[in-house]
Design a protein around this motif. Sequence first.
Motif, PDB file in Angstrom:
ATOM      1  N   VAL A 108       0.856  -1.013   0.051  1.00 35.85           N
ATOM      2  CA  VAL A 108      -0.091   0.061  -0.012  1.00 35.85           C
ATOM      3  C   VAL A 108       0.818   1.241  -0.065  1.00 35.85           C
ATOM      4  CG1 VAL A 108      -1.851  -1.269   1.150  1.00 35.85           C
ATOM      5  CG2 VAL A 108      -0.319   0.322   2.398  1.00 35.85           C
ATOM      6  N   LEU A 109       2.166   1.287   0.077  1.00 38.00           N
ATOM      7  CA  LEU A 109       2.962   2.379   0.224  1.00 38.00           C
ATOM      8  C   LEU A 109       3.582   2.655  -1.240  1.00 38.00           C
ATOM      9  CD1 LEU A 109       4.650   1.832   3.551  1.00 38.00           C
ATOM     10  CD2 LEU A 109       2.719   3.193   3.201  1.00 38.00           C
ATOM     11  N   SER A 110       2.935   3.336  -2.051  1.00 37.95           N
ATOM     12  CA  SER A 110       3.232   3.600  -3.356  1.00 37.95           C
ATOM     13  C   SER A 110       2.781   5.118  -3.737  1.00 37.95           C
ATOM     14  CB  SER A 110       2.613   2.659  -4.517  1.00 37.95           C
ATOM     15  OG  SER A 110       1.123   2.955  -4.425  1.00 37.95           O
ATOM     16  N   LEU A 111       3.414   5.528  -4.748  1.00 38.22           N
ATOM     17  CA  LEU A 111       3.270   6.932  -5.280  1.00 38.22           C
ATOM     18  C   LEU A 111       2.948   6.960  -6.903  1.00 38.22           C
ATOM     19  CD1 LEU A 111       6.040   7.817  -6.722  1.00 38.22           C
ATOM     20  CD2 LEU A 111       6.444   8.298  -4.310  1.00 38.22           C
ATOM     21  N   ASN A 112       2.452   7.895  -7.186  1.00 38.00           N
ATOM     22  CA  ASN A 112       2.084   8.243  -8.579  1.00 38.00           C
ATOM     23  C   ASN A 112       2.770   9.443  -9.037  1.00 38.00           C
ATOM     24  OD1 ASN A 112      -0.171   6.061  -8.233  1.00 38.00           O
ATOM     25  ND2 ASN A 112      -0.840   7.838  -7.017  1.00 38.00           N
ATOM     26  N   ILE A 113       3.149   9.446 -10.199  1.00 41.57           N
ATOM     27  CA  ILE A 113       3.847  10.753 -11.140  1.00 41.57           C
ATOM     28  C   ILE A 113       2.989  11.167 -12.268  1.00 41.57           C
ATOM     29  CG2 ILE A 113       6.035  11.510 -11.881  1.00 41.57           C
ATOM     30  CD1 ILE A 113       7.502   9.502 -10.038  1.00 41.57           C
ATOM     31  N   TRP A 114       2.986  12.427 -12.432  1.00 46.86           N
ATOM     32  CA  TRP A 114       2.679  13.101 -13.697  1.00 46.86           C
ATOM     33  C   TRP A 114       4.039  14.024 -13.982  1.00 46.86           C
ATOM     34  CZ3 TRP A 114      -1.058  11.855 -10.027  1.00 46.86           C
ATOM     35  CH2 TRP A 114      -1.903  11.112 -10.350  1.00 46.86           C
ATOM     36  N   THR A 115       4.236  13.642 -15.152  1.00 42.31           N
ATOM     37  CA  THR A 115       5.555  14.396 -15.560  1.00 42.31           C
ATOM     38  C   THR A 115       5.532  15.039 -16.772  1.00 42.31           C
ATOM     39  OG1 THR A 115       8.023  14.728 -15.498  1.00 42.31           O
ATOM     40  CG2 THR A 115       6.882  12.701 -15.898  1.00 42.31           C
ATOM     41  N   PRO A 116       5.881  16.393 -17.303  1.00 44.89           N
ATOM     42  CA  PRO A 116       5.949  16.808 -18.300  1.00 44.89           C
ATOM     43  C   PRO A 116       7.382  16.727 -18.807  1.00 44.89           C
ATOM     44  CG  PRO A 116       6.087  18.860 -17.157  1.00 44.89           C
ATOM     45  CD  PRO A 116       6.004  17.644 -16.246  1.00 44.89           C
ATOM     46  N   GLY A 117       8.314  16.293 -18.000  1.00 42.91           N
ATOM     47  CA  GLY A 117       9.978  16.440 -18.142  1.00 42.91           C
ATOM     48  C   GLY A 117      10.583  15.330 -18.790  1.00 42.91           C
ATOM     49  N   ASN A 118      11.706  15.489 -18.597  1.00 44.74           N
ATOM     50  CA  ASN A 118      12.813  14.523 -18.993  1.00 44.74           C
ATOM     51  C   ASN A 118      13.882  14.520 -17.984  1.00 44.74           C
ATOM     52  OD1 ASN A 118      12.072  13.593 -21.716  1.00 44.74           O
ATOM     53  ND2 ASN A 118      12.118  15.809 -22.226  1.00 44.74           N
ATOM     54  N   ASP A 119      14.802  13.415 -17.662  1.00 39.48           N
ATOM     55  CA  ASP A 119      15.787  13.492 -16.669  1.00 39.48           C
ATOM     56  C   ASP A 119      16.762  14.771 -17.118  1.00 39.48           C
ATOM     57  OD1 ASP A 119      17.913  12.818 -15.243  1.00 39.48           O
ATOM     58  OD2 ASP A 119      18.381  10.989 -16.124  1.00 39.48           O
ATOM     59  N   GLY A 120      17.098  15.956 -16.177  1.00 40.82           N
ATOM     60  CA  GLY A 120      17.745  16.579 -16.296  1.00 40.82           C
ATOM     61  C   GLY A 120      17.058  18.135 -16.526  1.00 40.82           C
ATOM     62  N   ASP A 121      15.650  17.982 -16.561  1.00 40.12           N
ATOM     63  CA  ASP A 121      14.892  19.167 -16.821  1.00 40.12           C
ATOM     64  C   ASP A 121      14.911  20.119 -15.685  1.00 40.12           C
ATOM     65  OD1 ASP A 121      14.431  18.867 -19.420  1.00 40.12           O
ATOM     66  OD2 ASP A 121      12.499  18.121 -19.085  1.00 40.12           O
ATOM     67  N   ALA A 122      14.957  19.573 -14.300  1.00 34.53           N
ATOM     68  CA  ALA A 122      14.977  20.210 -13.243  1.00 34.53           C
ATOM     69  C   ALA A 122      13.718  21.053 -12.944  1.00 34.53           C
ATOM     70  CB  ALA A 122      16.244  21.379 -12.764  1.00 34.53           C
ATOM     71  N   LEU A 123      12.480  20.645 -13.015  1.00 29.88           N
ATOM     72  CA  LEU A 123      11.026  21.237 -12.912  1.00 29.88           C
ATOM     73  C   LEU A 123      10.749  21.125 -11.525  1.00 29.88           C
ATOM     74  CD1 LEU A 123       9.409  19.710 -15.997  1.00 29.88           C
ATOM     75  CD2 LEU A 123      10.407  21.912 -15.928  1.00 29.88           C
ATOM     76  N   PRO A 124       9.962  22.165 -11.039  1.00 25.87           N
ATOM     77  CA  PRO A 124       9.518  22.005  -9.555  1.00 25.87           C
ATOM     78  C   PRO A 124       8.559  21.034  -9.625  1.00 25.87           C
ATOM     79  CG  PRO A 124       8.452  23.975 -10.891  1.00 25.87           C
ATOM     80  CD  PRO A 124       9.623  23.280 -11.822  1.00 25.87           C
ATOM     81  N   VAL A 125       8.469  20.477  -7.946  1.00 26.03           N
ATOM     82  CA  VAL A 125       8.043  18.957  -7.889  1.00 26.03           C
ATOM     83  C   VAL A 125       6.953  19.604  -6.821  1.00 26.03           C
ATOM     84  CG1 VAL A 125       8.097  16.850  -6.976  1.00 26.03           C
ATOM     85  CG2 VAL A 125       9.966  17.831  -8.303  1.00 26.03           C
ATOM     86  N   LEU A 126       5.601  18.999  -7.085  1.00 27.41           N
ATOM     87  CA  LEU A 126       4.583  19.218  -6.022  1.00 27.41           C
ATOM     88  C   LEU A 126       3.881  17.934  -5.460  1.00 27.41           C
ATOM     89  CD1 LEU A 126       1.559  21.437  -5.719  1.00 27.41           C
ATOM     90  CD2 LEU A 126       0.880  19.195  -5.889  1.00 27.41           C
ATOM     91  N   VAL A 127       4.341  17.739  -4.259  1.00 29.22           N
ATOM     92  CA  VAL A 127       4.075  16.289  -3.685  1.00 29.22           C
ATOM     93  C   VAL A 127       2.554  16.466  -2.987  1.00 29.22           C
ATOM     94  CG1 VAL A 127       4.707  14.429  -2.125  1.00 29.22           C
ATOM     95  CG2 VAL A 127       6.528  15.732  -3.562  1.00 29.22           C
ATOM     96  N   TRP A 128       1.654  15.531  -3.340  1.00 27.87           N
ATOM     97  CA  TRP A 128       0.169  15.736  -2.536  1.00 27.87           C
ATOM     98  C   TRP A 128      -0.092  14.810  -1.666  1.00 27.87           C
ATOM     99  CZ3 TRP A 128      -3.440  18.974  -2.038  1.00 27.87           C
ATOM    100  CH2 TRP A 128      -4.743  18.556  -1.751  1.00 27.87           C
ATOM    101  N   ILE A 129      -0.480  15.040  -0.437  1.00 30.22           N
ATOM    102  CA  ILE A 129      -0.923  14.189   0.578  1.00 30.22           C
ATOM    103  C   ILE A 129      -2.639  14.340   0.671  1.00 30.22           C
ATOM    104  CG2 ILE A 129      -0.720  13.779   3.011  1.00 30.22           C
ATOM    105  CD1 ILE A 129       2.150  14.806   2.748  1.00 30.22           C
ATOM    106  N   HIS A 130      -3.096  13.143   0.546  1.00 31.98           N
ATOM    107  CA  HIS A 130      -4.665  13.363   0.603  1.00 31.98           C
ATOM    108  C   HIS A 130      -5.255  13.527   1.766  1.00 31.98           C
ATOM    109  CE1 HIS A 130      -5.273   9.042   2.078  1.00 31.98           C
ATOM    110  NE2 HIS A 130      -4.290   8.816   1.446  1.00 31.98           N
ATOM    111  N   GLY A 131      -6.258  14.037   2.114  1.00 32.46           N
ATOM    112  CA  GLY A 131      -7.089  13.685   3.197  1.00 32.46           C
ATOM    113  C   GLY A 131      -7.779  12.588   3.563  1.00 32.46           C
ATOM    114  N   GLY A 132      -8.839  12.714   4.467  1.00 34.04           N
ATOM    115  CA  GLY A 132      -9.715  11.564   4.673  1.00 34.04           C
ATOM    116  C   GLY A 132      -9.860  11.420   6.349  1.00 34.04           C
ATOM    117  N   ALA A 133      -9.616  12.426   7.110  1.00 36.34           N
ATOM    118  CA  ALA A 133      -9.868  12.070   8.735  1.00 36.34           C
ATOM    119  C   ALA A 133      -8.898  11.014   9.092  1.00 36.34           C
ATOM    120  CB  ALA A 133     -11.293  11.742   9.140  1.00 36.34           C
ATOM    121  N   TYR A 134      -7.790  11.102   8.498  1.00 37.82           N
ATOM    122  CA  TYR A 134      -6.644  10.166   8.814  1.00 37.82           C
ATOM    123  C   TYR A 134      -7.176   8.351   8.831  1.00 37.82           C
ATOM    124  CZ  TYR A 134      -4.439  14.157  10.366  1.00 37.82           C
ATOM    125  OH  TYR A 134      -3.724  15.566  10.553  1.00 37.82           O
TER     126      TYR A 134
END
Length: 502
Positions: A81-107
Amino acid sequence: MRVFRTRSGPVAGSTSPHAPEVTVLRGIPYAAPPFGAGRFRAPRPAASWDGIRDCAAFGPVAPQSARLPGAPAWSPGDEDVLSLNIWTPGNDGDALPVLVWIHGGAYVFGSSAQPDFDGTVLAGHGLVVVTCNYRLGFEGFGHVPPAAGTDPCPDNRGLLDQIAALEWVRDDIAAFGGDPGRVTVAGQSSGASSVACLMAMDGARGLFGRAVAHSAVNACASLRSAARTTTEVAAAAGVSATYEGLVSASPKALVDASDRVTDGYRRDPGSGARHYDPAIYGPVAGGDGLPRDPLTAFADGAGREVDLLVCHTAEEYRLLDEVGSCAKVTGEDRLASFAADFRIPEAVMDAYRGLAPGASVHDLYLAVYGDMMFGEYSSRLAEAHTRGGGRTRLSRFVRQRDGRGRPVRAWHCADIPFAFGTVDDANVHFLIGGPPGPADHALAARMTGAWAEFAATGDPGWPPLTATGGPVRIWDTLPNPVGRWDAFRAPWRAAGLPLLTP
């Protein structure tokens, strides 16, 4: 199909059906399954693999009983269950800003696979978007007494999972075109409070430089209350409140037991503060890695190196009322009991009555409850972070519309499809009142643009707060309205009273 190389092995992603420039990868393990010998323990490194791992499907969700529209449900036996997902417009070496999302749900519920969290639109703004699952309920936040001869089981395991995901981002995101030195961590509701906790935790320091917190919830637990919850859940599961007893109960048994404890509070008006909306789990302030609650920690300067963007909605508890999550309070006697259970002084109740003299008892109750748990708590996090030396922006979501013959309020969760740009997904139309119109699309474009600019530069488009206040960005279908800080101080503040912790 595109192949990216991580430390654990190569992974393959596919082109987003909505944006050909964006590649999507789902279900990448960032840590080992937290069961068997690893149950109730800190997260461990994921195992490596040799061949190319096809990352077309979301990973299993954490143990829970919830079934959410458009998202997978948990099946007993699912362990990775400890997995993540990625949406990327980039390639290795592009150095784009990263946004990491943590979902809610009353824990206790939710996952990174919810359709409103699709990262395609934000990735189209030049971000690498990461969403992650983490342990929930007792598995993630239940207090487990130590067992003789074994290492202690840490509290706050769900937060430790989030740190492990951020460490994975630090070490592997460059392969996907992301810049590990420009990471923003974002969340909503219990996800927003998780973000605040991470800002206060030494173990997360240096893993991100910016943070977004939408509708943070006032729900940290004390060590004493966490131990009480363990006793109640163990009794409901028919096991002893010891490590040996708890580990003998299956994840499903603890989910079911937690639901029974929660239902008991819902059914008992005399059970105190937990009766009104019984969230029995939360980060343990004073537990592992989290020495103090975020509000106290921020005021003392914790997290001041992290730029913070805070938002809350105008009528948070309207959603919880609509879906039947919170108790109905319609008479003056029940309102008085509510105020007594939360130790709310009469001056606060009188101030709310003065703001809306024609409001019903139930409307008054929802307004007070929403501010106490979300609105005012979010504002005070922003103020404490500013006072502690951090740069903080504050915003408020007020958009309403008529939906199928009834008004759809600016309620809890309604802002997130706009921030992600997922308003066209039919699964979110309940939240926003039906299919979006042109003004809704324009609002979504402004909100996704603000998140993208904040992640890229630290400036979402309005100035930070100062010690004496500052502007508050108002999210509405009117373009870019701005309010004053003092206009959004709830009667808690006007009465000169501290915010009470439930």
